[in-house]
Design a protein around this motif. Structure first.
Motif, PDB file in Angstrom:
ATOM      1  N   ILE A  67      12.191 -58.626 -15.118  1.00 26.08           N
ATOM      2  CA  ILE A  67      12.021 -59.713 -14.149  1.00 26.08           C
ATOM      3  C   ILE A  67      12.216 -59.181 -12.737  1.00 26.08           C
ATOM      4  N   ALA A  68      13.248 -58.348 -12.543  1.00 25.79           N
ATOM      5  CA  ALA A  68      13.502 -57.762 -11.227  1.00 25.79           C
ATOM      6  C   ALA A  68      12.328 -56.878 -10.800  1.00 25.79           C
ATOM      7  N   TYR A  69      11.790 -56.115 -11.738  1.00 29.19           N
ATOM      8  CA  TYR A  69      10.631 -55.260 -11.451  1.00 29.19           C
ATOM      9  C   TYR A  69       9.439 -56.118 -10.994  1.00 29.19           C
ATOM     10  N   ALA A  70       9.190 -57.209 -11.716  1.00 30.53           N
ATOM     11  CA  ALA A  70       8.060 -58.083 -11.378  1.00 30.53           C
ATOM     12  C   ALA A  70       8.239 -58.703  -9.994  1.00 30.53           C
ATOM     13  N   ILE A  71       9.465 -59.107  -9.663  1.00 29.41           N
ATOM     14  CA  ILE A  71       9.731 -59.668  -8.333  1.00 29.41           C
ATOM     15  C   ILE A  71       9.440 -58.641  -7.263  1.00 29.41           C
ATOM     16  N   GLY A  72       9.938 -57.416  -7.459  1.00 30.09           N
ATOM     17  CA  GLY A  72       9.693 -56.365  -6.475  1.00 30.09           C
ATOM     18  C   GLY A  72       8.224 -56.015  -6.355  1.00 30.09           C
ATOM     19  N   ARG A  73       7.523 -55.975  -7.478  1.00 33.21           N
ATOM     20  CA  ARG A  73       6.121 -55.551  -7.459  1.00 33.21           C
ATOM     21  C   ARG A  73       5.202 -56.602  -6.859  1.00 33.21           C
ATOM     22  N   PHE A  74       5.382 -57.858  -7.231  1.00 29.21           N
ATOM     23  CA  PHE A  74       4.426 -58.885  -6.829  1.00 29.21           C
ATOM     24  C   PHE A  74       4.819 -59.639  -5.563  1.00 29.21           C
ATOM     25  N   LEU A  75       6.102 -59.643  -5.236  1.00 28.33           N
ATOM     26  CA  LEU A  75       6.538 -60.352  -4.027  1.00 28.33           C
ATOM     27  C   LEU A  75       6.896 -59.395  -2.895  1.00 28.33           C
ATOM     28  N   GLY A  76       7.279 -58.168  -3.230  1.00 28.12           N
ATOM     29  CA  GLY A  76       7.475 -57.157  -2.201  1.00 28.12           C
ATOM     30  C   GLY A  76       8.857 -57.127  -1.577  1.00 28.12           C
ATOM     31  N   ARG A  77       9.061 -56.100  -0.757  1.00 29.94           N
ATOM     32  CA  ARG A  77      10.361 -55.846  -0.137  1.00 29.94           C
ATOM     33  C   ARG A  77      10.829 -56.975   0.795  1.00 29.94           C
ATOM     34  N   PRO A  78       9.941 -57.553   1.634  1.00 25.83           N
ATOM     35  CA  PRO A  78      10.404 -58.625   2.536  1.00 25.83           C
ATOM     36  C   PRO A  78      11.021 -59.812   1.791  1.00 25.83           C
ATOM     37  N   ILE A  79      10.409 -60.219   0.671  1.00 27.44           N
ATOM     38  CA  ILE A  79      10.938 -61.351  -0.087  1.00 27.44           C
ATOM     39  C   ILE A  79      12.263 -60.983  -0.739  1.00 27.44           C
ATOM     40  N   VAL A  80      12.341 -59.754  -1.261  1.00 26.78           N
ATOM     41  CA  VAL A  80      13.592 -59.296  -1.879  1.00 26.78           C
ATOM     42  C   VAL A  80      14.717 -59.319  -0.869  1.00 26.78           C
ATOM     43  N   LEU A  81      14.435 -58.871   0.351  1.00 26.71           N
ATOM     44  CA  LEU A  81      15.470 -58.864   1.397  1.00 26.71           C
ATOM     45  C   LEU A  81      15.792 -60.279   1.877  1.00 26.71           C
ATOM     46  N   LYS A  82      14.768 -61.115   1.978  1.00 21.37           N
ATOM     47  CA  LYS A  82      14.973 -62.472   2.500  1.00 21.37           C
ATOM     48  C   LYS A  82      15.902 -63.286   1.617  1.00 21.37           C
ATOM     49  N   TYR A  83      15.681 -63.220   0.303  1.00 25.18           N
ATOM     50  CA  TYR A  83      16.471 -64.034  -0.614  1.00 25.18           C
ATOM     51  C   TYR A  83      17.575 -63.240  -1.305  1.00 25.18           C
ATOM     52  N   GLY A  84      17.479 -61.927  -1.262  1.00 21.36           N
ATOM     53  CA  GLY A  84      18.493 -61.104  -1.906  1.00 21.36           C
ATOM     54  C   GLY A  84      19.866 -61.239  -1.281  1.00 21.36           C
ATOM     55  N   LYS A  85      19.913 -61.551   0.013  1.00 25.57           N
ATOM     56  CA  LYS A  85      21.205 -61.659   0.694  1.00 25.57           C
ATOM     57  C   LYS A  85      22.081 -62.765   0.102  1.00 25.57           C
ATOM     58  N   TYR A  86      21.460 -63.743  -0.546  1.00 20.94           N
ATOM     59  CA  TYR A  86      22.238 -64.837  -1.141  1.00 20.94           C
ATOM     60  C   TYR A  86      22.927 -64.414  -2.435  1.00 20.94           C
ATOM     61  N   VAL A  87      22.492 -63.292  -3.012  1.00 24.52           N
ATOM     62  CA  VAL A  87      23.122 -62.796  -4.237  1.00 24.52           C
ATOM     63  C   VAL A  87      23.646 -61.373  -4.019  1.00 24.52           C
ATOM     64  N   PHE A  88      24.019 -61.075  -2.767  1.00 23.78           N
ATOM     65  CA  PHE A  88      24.650 -59.805  -2.409  1.00 23.78           C
ATOM     66  C   PHE A  88      23.708 -58.606  -2.513  1.00 23.78           C
ATOM     67  N   LEU A  89      22.393 -58.850  -2.527  1.00 21.89           N
ATOM     68  CA  LEU A  89      21.431 -57.758  -2.509  1.00 21.89           C
ATOM     69  C   LEU A  89      21.062 -57.515  -1.044  1.00 21.89           C
ATOM     70  N   THR A  90      21.892 -56.741  -0.346  1.00 24.32           N
ATOM     71  CA  THR A  90      21.754 -56.536   1.080  1.00 24.32           C
ATOM     72  C   THR A  90      20.784 -55.393   1.388  1.00 24.32           C
ATOM     73  N   GLU A  91      20.400 -55.322   2.657  1.00 24.46           N
ATOM     74  CA  GLU A  91      19.496 -54.240   3.077  1.00 24.46           C
ATOM     75  C   GLU A  91      20.157 -52.876   2.909  1.00 24.46           C
ATOM     76  N   ALA A  92      21.474 -52.801   3.165  1.00 21.42           N
ATOM     77  CA  ALA A  92      22.187 -51.525   3.009  1.00 21.42           C
ATOM     78  C   ALA A  92      22.145 -51.055   1.560  1.00 21.42           C
ATOM     79  N   ARG A  93      22.380 -51.970   0.623  1.00 19.13           N
ATOM     80  CA  ARG A  93      22.323 -51.615  -0.793  1.00 19.13           C
ATOM     81  C   ARG A  93      20.906 -51.224  -1.189  1.00 19.13           C
ATOM     82  N   LEU A  94      19.932 -51.914  -0.641  1.00 24.49           N
ATOM     83  CA  LEU A  94      18.548 -51.600  -0.953  1.00 24.49           C
ATOM     84  C   LEU A  94      18.190 -50.204  -0.441  1.00 24.49           C
ATOM     85  N   ARG A  95      18.613 -49.870   0.769  1.00 30.68           N
ATOM     86  CA  ARG A  95      18.331 -48.547   1.338  1.00 30.68           C
ATOM     87  C   ARG A  95      19.007 -47.449   0.524  1.00 30.68           C
TER      88      ARG A  95
END
Length: 216
Positions: A67-95
């Motif tokens: 599911i995480a793979y599909a979100i990253g592939r079809f929605l892309g990095r901006p969406i992951v960063l936009k909504y990831g912050k609500y579940v502690f998926l921050t830009e620093a962790r992503l980098r």
């Protein structure tokens, strides 16, 4: 949320859902849950059987990663960063996870399962980078089985040790505490060593380009 209450009420289905949700809400303590369930299975205080338990947990964490793979592939990095912050998926962790991923893709996919938080982020990175499914699926599937089996097995060993300590507590309590403390620090050291190796803090052989296969 009382995770163990969820497990006891919903059984195998509860384990499947919890392990899948770890990748979506990032607050499910995967290792702790698996180890505790391993203890419960070993001491007979639950109705779990090992093979169905291994199947439910392995498929749960595999499904969450897909599911995480599909979100990253079809929605892309901006969406992951936009909504990831609500579940502690921050830009620093992503980098940080992207740096690990760029060094050695297949090794990171496999070993990151044993690194808390990084395990949950890497499938998003794989999706964003459009890693081919023929590589992602088998690596994640096999590593899911190994990861869940490792911590379920650890729970069974701890369950045996606890039973022995209860029966022979006068003789066993001090050695048990020492072994428990030593095991904890050994796991922490291994955790840090794996993370350090993936991040490139330790010298390693040049990375082969065959380890970074992505779809065009």
């Amino acid at each position: 949320m009382n995770f163990m209450h969820w497990v006891q009420v919903y059984g195998y289905t509860g384990m499947f859902v919890m392990l899948a949700l770890e990748y979506i809400i990032l607050i499910v303590p995967g290792e702790t849950t698996l180890t505790t369930v391993g203890i419960l299975w070993k001491n007979g205080s639950s109705h779990f059987h090992f093979l169905p338990l291994l199947a439910a947990t392995s498929l749960g964490t595999f499904t969450g990663a897909m599911i995480a793979y599909a979100i990253g592939r079809f929605l892309g990095r901006p969406i992951v960063l936009k909504y990831g912050k609500y579940v502690f998926l921050t830009e620093a962790r992503l980098r940080q996870s992207e740096r690990l991923f760029e060094r050695q893709m297949i090794l990171t996919l496999a070993l990151s399962r044993y690194i808390a938080v990084v395990r949950d982020v890497i499938p998003y990175i794989a999706g964003i980078n459009k890693v081919k499914l023929r590589i992602f699926v088998p690596v994640i599937f096999l590593s899911s089985i190994l990861w869940t089996a490792s911590f379920l097995a650890a729970g069974t060993l701890i369950g045996r040790a606890l039973s022995f300590v209860v029966a022979h507590w006068k003789l066993a309590i001090i050695p048990a505490v020492l072994i428990l403390v030593a095991g904890y620090f050994a796991y922490r050291a291994l955790h840090k060593k794996m993370e350090s190796a993936l991040s490139g803090d330790e010298p390693e052989e040049p990375v082969s380009k065959t380890g970074n296969t992505r779809s065009m």
